[in-house]
Scaffold this motif. Structure first.
Motif, short mmCIF file in Angstrom:
data_model
loop_
_atom_site.label_atom_id
_atom_site.label_comp_id
_atom_site.label_asym_id
_atom_site.label_seq_id
_atom_site.Cartn_x
_atom_site.Cartn_y
_atom_site.Cartn_z
N UNK A 19 -1.00 7.15 4.92
CA UNK A 19 -0.26 7.13 6.19
C UNK A 19 0.96 6.21 6.10
N UNK A 20 2.13 6.80 6.36
CA UNK A 20 3.37 6.04 6.33
C UNK A 20 3.96 5.85 4.95
N UNK A 21 3.17 6.13 3.91
CA UNK A 21 3.63 5.93 2.53
C UNK A 21 4.05 7.23 1.86
N UNK A 22 3.80 8.36 2.55
CA UNK A 22 4.36 9.68 2.19
C UNK A 22 3.85 10.23 0.87
N UNK A 23 2.72 9.75 0.40
CA UNK A 23 2.11 10.32 -0.80
C UNK A 23 0.67 10.64 -0.47
N UNK A 24 0.05 11.49 -1.30
CA UNK A 24 -1.28 11.99 -0.96
C UNK A 24 -2.25 11.84 -2.11
N UNK A 58 -19.85 13.09 -0.54
CA UNK A 58 -19.34 11.76 -0.24
C UNK A 58 -17.93 11.68 -0.83
N UNK A 59 -16.95 11.37 0.01
CA UNK A 59 -15.55 11.35 -0.38
C UNK A 59 -15.01 9.94 -0.16
N UNK A 60 -14.72 9.25 -1.27
CA UNK A 60 -14.24 7.88 -1.21
C UNK A 60 -12.74 7.87 -1.50
N UNK A 61 -11.97 7.32 -0.58
CA UNK A 61 -10.51 7.26 -0.67
C UNK A 61 -10.09 5.88 -1.15
N UNK A 62 -9.04 5.84 -1.96
CA UNK A 62 -8.62 4.54 -2.49
C UNK A 62 -7.14 4.58 -2.83
N UNK A 63 -6.53 3.39 -2.79
CA UNK A 63 -5.18 3.18 -3.30
C UNK A 63 -5.32 2.37 -4.59
N UNK A 64 -4.55 2.72 -5.63
CA UNK A 64 -4.83 2.15 -6.95
C UNK A 64 -3.61 1.53 -7.58
N UNK A 65 -3.79 0.27 -8.08
CA UNK A 65 -2.72 -0.44 -8.76
C UNK A 65 -3.20 -1.09 -10.06
N UNK A 88 6.76 3.36 7.38
CA UNK A 88 6.46 3.27 8.81
C UNK A 88 5.61 4.45 9.25
N UNK A 89 4.86 4.23 10.33
CA UNK A 89 4.02 5.27 10.89
C UNK A 89 3.91 5.06 12.39
N UNK A 90 4.32 6.05 13.19
CA UNK A 90 4.12 5.94 14.64
C UNK A 90 2.64 5.82 15.01
N UNK A 91 1.78 6.48 14.24
CA UNK A 91 0.33 6.41 14.54
C UNK A 91 -0.18 4.99 14.40
N UNK A 92 0.38 4.23 13.43
CA UNK A 92 -0.04 2.85 13.20
C UNK A 92 0.83 1.85 13.96
N UNK A 93 1.75 2.34 14.75
CA UNK A 93 2.54 1.46 15.61
C UNK A 93 3.71 0.80 14.93
N UNK A 94 4.07 1.26 13.72
CA UNK A 94 5.21 0.64 13.04
C UNK A 94 4.97 0.57 11.55
N UNK A 95 5.03 -0.64 11.01
CA UNK A 95 4.87 -0.83 9.56
C UNK A 95 3.52 -0.34 9.09
N UNK A 96 3.53 0.38 7.97
CA UNK A 96 2.30 1.03 7.49
C UNK A 96 1.54 0.21 6.48
N UNK A 97 2.21 -0.67 5.73
CA UNK A 97 1.51 -1.43 4.71
C UNK A 97 2.44 -2.30 3.92
N UNK A 98 1.85 -3.13 3.06
CA UNK A 98 2.60 -4.12 2.28
C UNK A 98 2.77 -3.73 0.82
N UNK A 99 1.92 -2.83 0.31
CA UNK A 99 1.82 -2.61 -1.13
C UNK A 99 2.22 -1.18 -1.49
N UNK A 100 3.09 -1.05 -2.47
CA UNK A 100 3.50 0.26 -3.00
C UNK A 100 2.59 0.59 -4.18
N UNK A 104 -4.94 -1.54 1.18
CA UNK A 104 -3.78 -1.74 2.05
C UNK A 104 -3.29 -0.42 2.65
N UNK A 105 -4.14 0.62 2.66
CA UNK A 105 -3.66 1.94 3.04
C UNK A 105 -4.59 2.62 4.04
#
Length: 519
Positions: A356-361, A191-198, A253-265, A300-301
């Motif tokens: 996606x669109x945020x260029x980090x992994x 089980x692989x859970x992905x997350x963005x963390x702030x 930005x991300x062409x796959x997502x049609x433009x803006x990729x997200x609001x949060x860094x 947001x990712x």
């Protein structure tokens, strides 16, 4: 800091005004959009809900679980943060049961504010869905609540709060429902859970992030207004969040997502709670057939995932089987889940999730033999190939919806902009008194029309819908900017059910509404 959200205010008002259950669950209300004819709705604890629960095949055992939500210190892999979590683990401890079982999970709330549990993707009884002010009263600090319901469908699911922006802390965990007649053959399962963390990084909290975003950007980046013609404008000064540095994202930005990729860094992107500098390692033998269950628990990712040196065979999305498709990479919006099969090669390989669109992994490793592990900045070639998206899948034959004309079409225009941060549905920010009526037994078509310059992962509680043209059964689907997406579901689970964007900041700003079954 703590920010009071629109939903918290509305929910508290509804709960305190309640005489019996909740005012939000009363027998009458107005159709969304201000219609004049009162509509009587099924209550979340009504007889219709009890009858639907009785029809579920609760033929297995009762799985009893105790869960504590509390503040704790979490180790993200060399970086320690103070956050909220289930127990002291990130993600929270997996809950696993078999289709036909009954789950009896008691949540003890040791947090400083009220909370709840939403069972994302499950078709369960309405009064266990975990939406405070709508299907239950909030679980107050120091209190506990037992969620008890039958689980009759196998699949990959997860659970999280439906209270403010709590989900963007550490309050989430996977829920796996095994198939007693599992048709897939494999040697291992991960089980692989992905997350963005702030949360807890340099003083940041999700509440502070929401407060910063809610100020809008004035003349800054516009994520699209109701005309759907958003885009890049001149850059305005960004006011830092009250807790920690500014987390407002510009230029992703991300062409796959049609433009803006997200609001949060976000400062970190995680696989199973670990940063790329200290990744989890999955062990296998060369030739092992591995089932990977991916869950995007981000706020947001969207993540583009790939396993270096391997192709993945997609077998399920959102818990439902699909016609098998091979791919190099796969796109998951927030709330989406995908199951894949891979045959492990010989060596050490990066399991990489690109924000996606945020260029980090984010990163984990597959090790089947000796050799040096790749560095944190590894980028497998598979990530550079177009990711598979849900519109390229077909539902498995056994779960494909039968052809039928819709009895009712509900149109939801997704509106709002980054400039004003006024995300809404049909131009109306969330109000628990607004419901869109459906009737039991209907085939319902939901038409999402995205009038914004931002993509939105739309999630329906308590049901799964079918994408067009024999597409997959899902509960969460990406609606691209400027596009229309029509999905169908059968109204077979009575109650009051939320429909919302699974970007937690868009939802808490108002991009939520309710479907209500007529009595």
């Amino acid at each position: 800091m703590r920010t009071t959200t629109r939903r918290a205010v509305l929910g508290a008002g509804l709960a305190t005004a309640a005489g019996g259950l909740l005012t939000a669950c009363s027998d009458s209300g107005k159709p969304a959009g201000g219609g004049r004819t009162p509509v009587a709705y099924v209550a979340p604890d009504g007889k219709e809900v009890a009858a639907a629960e009785a029809r579920r095949r609760a033929t297995g055992s009762v799985r009893e679980v105790r869960l504590t939500a509390a503040g704790t210190e979490l180790d993200l892999g060399g970086r320690k943060v103070t956050s909220w979590a289930y127990g002291d683990a990130l993600p929270g401890r997996e809950v696993r049961l078999t289709a036909g079982d009954t789950l009896a999970l008691t949540l003890a709330n040791h947090l400083p504010e009220a909370t709840s549990l939403h069972w994302h993707g499950l078709a369960l009884r309405n009064d266990m869905d975990g939406v405070p002010g709508v299907t239950q009263r909030p679980v107050r600090p120091g209190a506990s609540f037992t969620y008890r319901f039958a689980v009759d469908r196998p699949g990959t699911y997860w659970f999280h709060p439906h209270s403010g922006v709590q989900q963007d802390r550490g309050l989430y965990a996977p829920l796996i429902v095994e198939d007693p007649k599992e048709p897939l053959a494999y040697d291992k399962e991960w089980v692989v859970v992905l997350d963005d963390w702030v949360d807890g990084v340099d003083g940041s909290t999700p509440d502070a992030v929401l407060a910063e975003l809610a100020k809008g950007m004035g003349g800054g980046m516009d994520h699209g207004g109701e005309t759907g013609h958003g885009g890049m404008h001149h850059t305005a000064a960004v006011t830092p969040a009250q807790d920690g540095p500014s987390r407002m994202l510009m230029g992703a930005t991300s062409p796959v997502l049609g433009g803006d990729a997200g609001d949060v860094a976000y400062p970190y992107y995680l696989v199973n709670g670990r940063t790329p500098d200290a990744p989890q390692t999955f062990a296998a033998k060369p030739g092992d057939r591995v089932r990977i269950r991916f869950v995007n628990a981000g706020g947001d990712t969207a993540f583009r995932v790939a396993l270096g040196g391997h192709r993945m065979t997609v077998t399920h999305t959102d818990g439902f089987p699909v016609g098998h498709v091979e791919t190099d990479s796969l796109l998951l919006g927030m709330g989406e889940r995908y199951d894949v099969l891979v045959t492990a090669g010989d060596g050490v390989f990066p399991l990489t999730a690109l924000a996606e669109g945020k260029k980090r992994t984010a990163l984990a490793l597959l090790r089947t033999g000796g050799g040096a592990a790749p560095g944190a900045d590894v980028r497998p070639a598979e990530l550079d190939r177009a990711p598979l998206t849900a519109d390229r899948l077909k539902a498995g034959a056994a779960v494909r919806l039968k052809d039928r004309r819709p009895d009712r079409t509900l149109t939801f225009e997704l509106t709002g902009s980054m400039e004003r941060y006024d995300w809404a549905i049909n131009g109306r920010r969330y109000a628990a008194s607004d419901r869109y009526p459906v009737a039991a037994g209907e085939r319902v078509r939901l038409a999402f029309v995205n009038r914004t310059g931002m993509w939105h992962p739309m999630h329906l509680h308590g049901h799964t819908f079918a994408l067009p043209g024999g597409g997959p059964r899902k509960d969460t689907a990406i609606v691209l900017p400027g596009r229309r997406l029509e999905v169908d579901f059968d109204a077979d689970n009575p109650g009051l059910w939320m429909l919302h964007c699974h970007n937690v900041y868009h939802a808490e700003s108002g991009m939520m509404t309710l479907l209500g079954y007529r009595r």
